[in-house]
Design a protein around this motif. Structure first.
Motif: not given
Length: 144
Positions: A119-134
């Motif tokens: 995202n925006s040139g930075h790498w992230y590990v899929a941890i947790g949950e995005n509350p907007k998706g709920r």
């Protein structure tokens, strides 16, 4: 004069590098600049038993504190050494799967399959949950 300018630039870069993988005051994580960097930061956070650092690797907007704490409880503090990392991009350049094999000081092997996203040139590990998706309702399965 050049000596002072160079020192000033170097002094300004060091804090940026130190803050590169942490949450800012607004709570948006900075991520890492490579897939391997995200994997290394994940293992480092586990070794340090640092749930905050682990949660800081989650994508922006994810609520990761609970899952990060559970991961640290289950896998943390083993002095893990990475033995191999296999990174593949099967869903485009902004998503990756990382198969990580590491070994603890006790000799036990640990295998992790991580999902990474950019995202925006930075790498992230899929941890947790995005509350907007709920807020979305499940798909309708019955006939109207």
């Amino acid at each position: 004069m050049k000596k002072y300018l160079l020192t000033g630039v170097a002094a300004g870069v060091v804090p940026l590098l130190v803050a590169g993988c942490s949450h800012d005051d607004a709570g948006a994580p900075a991520g890492t600049t490579s897939e391997r960097g995200a994997v290394d930061a994940y293992i480092s956070a586990l070794n340090a038993r640092d749930p905050d650092a682990l949660a800081g690797l989650a994508p922006p907007g994810n609520e990761a504190a609970k899952e990060a704490a559970a991961l640290v409880d289950a896998k943390g503090g083993r002095s893990l050494t990475i033995k191999s990392v296999d990174i593949s991009h099967e869903f485009g350049p902004d998503f990756a799967a990382a198969r990580v094999v590491s070994r603890g000081e006790d000799g036990k092997e640990l295998r992790d399959d991580l999902t990474l996203s950019r995202n925006s040139g930075h790498w992230y590990v899929a941890i947790g949950e995005n509350p907007k998706g709920r807020d979305k309702s499940p798909a309708e399965t019955s006939k109207p």
